[in-house]
Enzyme design. Sequence first.
Site: not given
Length: 276
Positions: A63, A89, A96, A193, A195, A197, A230-231
């Site tokens: 993408i 997706n 972090v 991340y 911002v 989203k 989610v893992r």
Amino acid sequence: MSSVPVAVVTGSNKGIGLAIVRALCQQFPGDVYLTSRDPGRGQAAVAQLQQEGLRALFHQLDIDDLQSIRALRDFLKEKYGGLNVLVNNAGIAFKVNDTTPFAVQAEVTMKTNFFGTRNVCTELLPLMKPYGRVVNVSSMVSSRALGGCSQELQQKFRSDTITEEELVQLMTKFVEDTKKSIHQKEGWPNTAYGVSKIGVTVLSRIQARLLNEQRKGDHILLNACCPGWVRTDMAGPKATKSPEEGAETPVYLALLPSSADAPHGQFVSDKTVRPW
């Protein structure tokens, strides 16, 4: 040209994307395309599903690469005359404790999560057939990040009249502000991340509004959603949901029945519309 319905899931060789493909293979009455940047990984994921007795097809898609997006667009147009389900997706997140400078993280994250997703939509939304379903995978982090914005920015991001051009200017400004180390002074939260989203969620609201204005009779439903924590390689092993559980809400939105007229233009988590 095939009259078979077709679904495409971006970034789907692992994690939530792969779980979405798996569920669509079980429930969607047509061809399901698993896509990934790396053809080897994509083909391996298709083979894995095959061993489970499921039939997915593969198409390369990066993408971040407009040529790659357009190659997929042309393929879908030629083979199927359009598209029935699109699940955006594909996305990235820095860990972090990553030591990459924040401004670089901001630029890289925004390039994929917002601008890459937007490019896919620009090229593929015109192909959506009547009763099509579009799911943009966002995150609850976008809500939290919105709460961390200045009142002025919150008003802009919640506006029912914000345009795609204005949103692009704001996402670009965030990246520029991080480069000058003034993003917090300018009212931004300290999460690239988050911002990015916000951008995906607001873009979804704008796209749904445009569908209402331009293609009302086509009954296309477009929503943003949060899969949950989610893992995956992205979120790590401590997350609370399995990839299959993370896939539930995106799959629910992708398979909304043709009789449904909602949700549309909403932010959905755990199959529930959340306030924005």
